[in-house]
Design an enzyme around this catalytic site. Structure first.
Site, PDB file in Angstrom:
ATOM      1  N   GLU A 127       0.842  -1.197   0.000  1.00 61.52           N
ATOM      2  CA  GLU A 127       0.000   0.000   0.000  1.00 61.52           C
ATOM      3  C   GLU A 127       0.873   1.241   0.000  1.00 61.52           C
ATOM      4  O   GLU A 127       1.789   1.348   0.810  1.00 61.52           O
ATOM      5  CB  GLU A 127      -0.918   0.010   1.233  1.00 61.52           C
ATOM      6  CG  GLU A 127      -1.998   1.060   1.146  1.00 61.52           C
ATOM      7  CD  GLU A 127      -2.986   0.984   2.312  1.00 61.52           C
ATOM      8  OE1 GLU A 127      -4.151   1.355   2.108  1.00 61.52           O
ATOM      9  OE2 GLU A 127      -2.597   0.572   3.415  1.00 61.52           O
ATOM     10  N   GLY A 271       2.856   0.990  11.324  1.00 63.84           N
ATOM     11  CA  GLY A 271       2.498   0.128  12.437  1.00 63.84           C
ATOM     12  C   GLY A 271       2.160  -1.276  11.993  1.00 63.84           C
ATOM     13  O   GLY A 271       2.620  -2.260  12.579  1.00 63.84           O
ATOM     14  N   MET A 273      -0.106  -3.613   8.454  1.00 61.37           N
ATOM     15  CA  MET A 273      -0.762  -3.579   7.147  1.00 61.37           C
ATOM     16  C   MET A 273      -1.732  -4.741   7.028  1.00 61.37           C
ATOM     17  O   MET A 273      -1.400  -5.884   7.338  1.00 61.37           O
ATOM     18  CB  MET A 273       0.282  -3.643   6.036  1.00 61.37           C
ATOM     19  CG  MET A 273      -0.310  -3.707   4.635  1.00 61.37           C
ATOM     20  SD  MET A 273      -1.272  -2.227   4.251  1.00 61.37           S
ATOM     21  CE  MET A 273      -2.340  -2.856   2.955  1.00 61.37           C
ATOM     22  N   GLU A 274      -2.926  -4.424   6.509  1.00 58.65           N
ATOM     23  CA  GLU A 274      -4.054  -5.348   6.526  1.00 58.65           C
ATOM     24  C   GLU A 274      -4.085  -6.315   5.361  1.00 58.65           C
ATOM     25  O   GLU A 274      -5.168  -6.645   4.841  1.00 58.65           O
ATOM     26  CB  GLU A 274      -5.358  -4.544   6.540  1.00 58.65           C
ATOM     27  CG  GLU A 274      -5.672  -3.736   5.286  1.00 58.65           C
ATOM     28  CD  GLU A 274      -5.144  -2.314   5.279  1.00 58.65           C
ATOM     29  OE1 GLU A 274      -5.617  -1.501   4.478  1.00 58.65           O
ATOM     30  OE2 GLU A 274      -4.239  -2.015   6.087  1.00 58.65           O
ATOM     31  N   ASN A 275      -2.951  -6.846   4.917  1.00 62.77           N
ATOM     32  CA  ASN A 275      -2.969  -7.852   3.855  1.00 62.77           C
ATOM     33  C   ASN A 275      -3.962  -8.955   4.214  1.00 62.77           C
ATOM     34  O   ASN A 275      -3.975  -9.449   5.341  1.00 62.77           O
ATOM     35  CB  ASN A 275      -1.584  -8.468   3.692  1.00 62.77           C
ATOM     36  CG  ASN A 275      -0.497  -7.417   3.619  1.00 62.77           C
ATOM     37  OD1 ASN A 275      -0.540  -6.516   2.818  1.00 62.77           O
ATOM     38  ND2 ASN A 275       0.483  -7.545   4.505  1.00 62.77           N
ATOM     39  N   HIS A 305      -7.422  -2.960  14.709  1.00 65.67           N
ATOM     40  CA  HIS A 305      -7.516  -2.085  13.537  1.00 65.67           C
ATOM     41  C   HIS A 305      -7.334  -2.903  12.253  1.00 65.67           C
ATOM     42  O   HIS A 305      -8.142  -2.806  11.318  1.00 65.67           O
ATOM     43  CB  HIS A 305      -6.436  -1.001  13.650  1.00 65.67           C
ATOM     44  CG  HIS A 305      -6.370  -0.054  12.491  1.00 65.67           C
ATOM     45  ND1 HIS A 305      -6.759   1.266  12.590  1.00 65.67           N
ATOM     46  CD2 HIS A 305      -5.942  -0.212  11.215  1.00 65.67           C
ATOM     47  CE1 HIS A 305      -6.581   1.873  11.425  1.00 65.67           C
ATOM     48  NE2 HIS A 305      -6.084   0.984  10.578  1.00 65.67           N
ATOM     49  N   GLU A 306      -6.278  -3.711  12.215  1.00 70.39           N
ATOM     50  CA  GLU A 306      -6.030  -4.505  11.009  1.00 70.39           C
ATOM     51  C   GLU A 306      -7.105  -5.558  10.808  1.00 70.39           C
ATOM     52  O   GLU A 306      -7.488  -5.858   9.667  1.00 70.39           O
ATOM     53  CB  GLU A 306      -4.641  -5.145  11.079  1.00 70.39           C
ATOM     54  CG  GLU A 306      -3.495  -4.182  11.324  1.00 70.39           C
ATOM     55  CD  GLU A 306      -3.508  -2.971  10.411  1.00 70.39           C
ATOM     56  OE1 GLU A 306      -3.861  -3.110   9.219  1.00 70.39           O
ATOM     57  OE2 GLU A 306      -3.169  -1.869  10.879  1.00 70.39           O
ATOM     58  N   GLU A 328      -9.350   3.630   6.522  1.00 65.99           N
ATOM     59  CA  GLU A 328      -8.574   3.926   7.723  1.00 65.99           C
ATOM     60  C   GLU A 328      -9.425   4.517   8.846  1.00 65.99           C
ATOM     61  O   GLU A 328      -9.253   4.167  10.010  1.00 65.99           O
ATOM     62  CB  GLU A 328      -7.405   4.845   7.383  1.00 65.99           C
ATOM     63  CG  GLU A 328      -6.449   4.260   6.354  1.00 65.99           C
ATOM     64  CD  GLU A 328      -5.897   2.895   6.760  1.00 65.99           C
ATOM     65  OE1 GLU A 328      -5.958   2.521   7.946  1.00 65.99           O
ATOM     66  OE2 GLU A 328      -5.380   2.195   5.875  1.00 65.99           O
TER      67      GLU A 328
END
Length: 852
Positions: A127, A271, A273-275, A305-306, A328
């Site tokens: 991203e 912090g 990443m939402e892969n 969050h992720e 986000e």
């Protein structure tokens, strides 16, 4: 030439033309330590046979490009990081074989060799637009497709991607005789390029399973071998399972991506990443030294969050980056909401107010402010808009929306949204439509006010009193910056707090809607004036608040007696905001922090307030007052350190803050004594990370030379130790130290991304103005070309951290203003320079107030 940029218009044109059926990617990670081999087969349809388009691929050495069985001349079709594709058929197959470089900047496929044991670790970060650094793509979020990865790597490695890891197959040996294996991953569900992922290397693995209402989800945790002792798997898995239980029920939609791996990786830029199904985190989240509770609260928030992104972002994805905030802001809101409802961090919104929201307020008052739903007309605009507005203002706006429509109605709208758009792409209107259907409220005008406008409102009380001290008229006055004049609708609480013995407690509160410039609040007529009147009680809205004189006096005299942590957070925020706006002196703010921080129960505040007070001391105090304010701050922290409960979070937070504040001989003697063991504080363990904090303080004061730093690095020859040593060397008040740091952070390209960040952050040290003065011109000269020469990651880090903020004199300010008027630098680079100048001009106003 487009370079690595892509405009929204280009993306829309390509999306109207193409549909991508599949992307098959074969990566060979055994080619060498500089490059890897990448083969991509893209199958796609074209709605207008005979038309032209392009595919994306950055920095490749091409072996072969074939379109529909015809080999293309790569020297003609591959230029400027794009592959030109002409005379398309209805059904097309593009095959690209190439070699690509490993990254040292955290973008694309990053390669790391652990100095602790020489083991190799790889991970991807895509991203916004960096999948094209690893395979050939149509790099935009609305061209979703099915991805099939095949990876060849050393046989003893672990390889993880979005699909479950298959059993490896023997692949012979490489040129050095090392056994190889091939992992053939199953096709993924349809997803965008930016959430695909690959993590490979000698990772340690822990397995578990979540069992919920929709079945089982296999869970994996991964870290470097040298971090095994730091992997507190039980705590991470507990939060993970709590998150799945909460989100699957709240969203009424099962987790969609089969398995869920969480991988803690080195030298990570962000912090996490939402892969999809393969979430990456910076491995500083596995602490090697003792941390305070707020660290674990923030880690839990990041985990949640992720996870929230698995629904909002991965399952349902924005059509273009204009709706980046939908990803986000939602994940930010959802993680705090889930923390309070499902984990032990039940006061997560207090931490949000003390930390994240102040980030948003600062960002929203910079000249670069933008709407929550920003006009991201191209990728360069997207890359500079990952900021406090996108995350924290957006989350605050959603919190306001929840208060506006009701929590149950909000969640009901989300359920409709996920069911209607699973595995698809959406725009803001799709979400608003679902929320309107569920709530029965018209939300387009709310979106116009909150999401498409910039700036923050200020709410102030106006009232009259009768002879007995009761309100005879009460109103809330709303104002806005003249450059961003939007007045919004706010749902707020108004709290009335009285002194009762040695406590300040809420007598009553009302919840009201505020509209326009002035809103009458008849509910308060006849109420006796409280000792503290608090607008936005409960922190429902996003707005700056002002305190009337009686309330401010109550706060200054007794913030430590206020019995509600969220109310205190609002008061801390109001005081800090007034200091930044030159309405409260830096001297008074430092005194306020010293009065209240010792008994503050929210550890997020205990860790954040010293940062604000340090900025007040070093940037906002008038130069003639500065030594006195520094001495007050240092001595106050020393007293708090000795008074804190032995072994407590407060004690550790005060030790860190005291080290950064120490300037007197006595203070630095204590810092040195704690480091060498000749001094001690009962209950305080001087572990590895605290040692570096103490050593950095001594280095900045000129009491630790290069040999002393090298000796500490020998004790801690890890990547963290190397980064901390680089920072300590930079902090030294020596011309040669600054010159070396400049070379590493600005000139060279071989410095790892997180080492560069450590150096850049330490460079502009307050109190070293004479040493730093020559770097103003050098900074401006570098800013002319840094964006193009170094890329987004290195350039943004250097331009942000190395702006000469300590130089607040007239000549420096005028020089930067003149540069901004005349420079042809990239607009993204000029944005960071303009933000730095704004910080300096704000500091100058605050200094004038402190000297008044």
């Amino acid at each position: 030439m487009p370079g690595t940029n892509l405009t929204r218009e280009e993306a829309q044109t390509r999306a109207q033309l193409l549909a991508v059926e599949s992307s098959t990617i074969d990566l060979d990670l055994t080619v060498g330590d500089k490059v890897f081999a990448s083969t991509t087969v893209l199958r796609f349809t074209c709605r207008e046979p005979g038309a032209s388009t392009f595919a994306d691929l950055v920095g490749a050495t091409i072996d072969e490009i074939t379109l529909n069985g015809v080999r293309l001349d790569e020297t003609q079709v591959y230029r400027d990081n794009r592959i030109q594709l002409d005379d398309l058929r209805g059904d097309n197959e593009l095959v690209v074989r190439c070699q690509l470089p490993y990254s040292r900047t955290g973008e694309g496929l990053h390669r790391f060799v652990d100095p602790a044991d020489d083991r190799v670790y790889l991970y991807t970060q895509f991203e916004v637009p960096d999948a094209r650094r690893v395979f050939t793509t149509f790099e935009q979020p609305d061209l979703k497709t099915v991805f099939t990865f095949t990876v060849t790597a050393p046989a003893h490695w672990t390889v993880v991607s979005n699909s479950p890891t298959p059993a490896p197959e023997d692949a012979g040996t490489d040129d050095s005789g090392t056994p190889r294996a091939t992992w053939r991953f199953a096709p993924t569900d349809p997803m965008s390029t930016y959430i695909t992922a690959l993590v490979a290397g000698e990772y340690h693995e822990v397995r578990d399973t979540y069992v919920g209402a929709h079945g089982e989800i296999p869970l994996g945790l991964f870290c470097r071998q040298s971090k095994i002792a730091d992997l507190d798997a039980d705590d991470i898995l507990e939060v993970t399972k709590q998150g799945f239980a909460f989100f699957e029920e709240a969203f009424d939609h099962p987790y969609a991506f089969g398995k869920y791996d969480q991988l803690f990786v080195p030298e990570y830029n962000m912090g996490a990443m939402e892969n999809a199904g393969c979430v990456t985190f910076r491995d500083e989240y596995l602490p090697r030294s003792r941390q305070v509770r707020s660290f674990y609260e923030q880690r839990a928030n990041t985990i949640l969050h992720e996870m929230a992104h698995m629904w909002f972002g991965d399952l349902v994805t924005m059509r273009w980056w204009d709706d980046l905030w939908l990803n986000e802001s939602f994940a930010e809101w959802a993680s705090h909401h889930a923390s309070t409802k499902a984990t032990r961090y039940t006061e997560a919104w207090t931490g949000f107010t003390n930390a994240r929201k102040n980030w948003a307020y600062r960002q929203d008052q910079l000249p670069s402010t933008h709407p929550v739903a920003a006009d991201n007309y191209d990728l360069e605009a997207v890359e500079v808009n990952f900021d406090g507005i996108t995350y924290a203002k957006g989350a605050s706006s959603l919190k306001q929306l929840v208060a506006w429509v009701g929590e149950e109605e909000f969640l009901a709208g989300l359920r409709r949204y996920f069911k209607a758009h699973a595995f698809g792409n959406t725009e803001l209107g799709d979400l608003l439509g679902a929320l309107e259907e569920a709530s029965g409220r018209e939300l387009r005008s709310w979106a116009d006010e909150w999401l498409t406008t910039s700036g923050v409102n200020t709410l102030s009380p106006e009232f009259e009193l009768d002879p007995d001290g009761a309100y005879t008229g009460f109103a809330v006055r709303q104002s806005a910056h003249p450059d961003f004049p939007t007045l919004r609708r706010h749902r707020i609480g108004i709290g009335l707090y009285d002194r009762e013995g040695d406590q300040l407690v809420r007598r009553t509160a009302v919840e009201v809607d505020v509209r326009g410039e002035r809103t009458e609040i008849p509910e308060l007529d006849g109420q006796r004036q409280p000792d503290l009147l608090l607008l936005n009680d409960g922190d429902l809205t996003y707005a700056k608040i002002r305190l009337d004189p009686r309330s401010l006096a109550t706060l200054v005299d007794g913030i430590d007696t206020l019995d509600d942590s969220l109310a205190r957070a609002l008061c801390w925020g109001a005081a800090w905001d007034m200091t930044r706006d030159a309405e409260m002196s830096a001297t008074d703010f430092v005194a306020l922090v010293l009065r209240g921080i010792g008994t503050e129960s929210d550890v997020m505040a205990v860790t954040r307030l010293p940062l604000y007070a340090r900025e007040a001391t070093e940037s906002f105090s008038h130069p003639r007052n500065r030594d006195r304010v520094r001495a007050t701050w240092e001595e106050g922290l020393r007293e708090l350190l000795h008074a804190a409960e032995p072994g407590s979070d407060h004690q550790l937070a005060f030790a860190r803050a005291f080290a950064s504040a120490a300037r007197s001989d006595a203070g630095l003697d204590l810092v040195a004594g704690l480091l060498d063991g000749s001094s001690s504080v009962e209950g305080l363990t001087v572990d590895t990370d605290l040692r570096w904090t103490l050593l950095g303080a001594l280095a900045a004061a000129g009491r630790a030379d290069a040999d002393r730093i090298a000796a500490e690095l020998e004790r801690d020859n890890t990547i963290s130790g190397q980064e901390r040593a680089a920072a300590a060397r930079t902090l030294r008040p020596l011309a040669e130290a600054k010159e070396e740091a400049w070379e590493l952070a600005i000139v060279r390209d071989d410095v790892p991304n997180e080492t560069q960040r450590s150096i850049a952050t330490a460079f502009m040290t307050a109190g070293q103005e004479e040493l730093l003065a020559p770097y103003l011109e050098r900074y401006l000269e570098a800013a002319e070309t840094l964006w193009e020469a170094k890329g987004v990651q290195r350039a943004s880090t250097a331009l942000t951290a190395m702006y000469p903020r300590p130089l607040t004199d007239d000549a420096s300010v005028e020089r930067v203003r003149a540069w901004l008027e005349s420079s042809p630098a990239n607009p993204a680079a000029k944005r960071y320079v303009r933000e730095g100048l704004d910080d300096v001009e704000r500091a100058r106003r605050a200094q004038e107030r402190d000297g008044a």
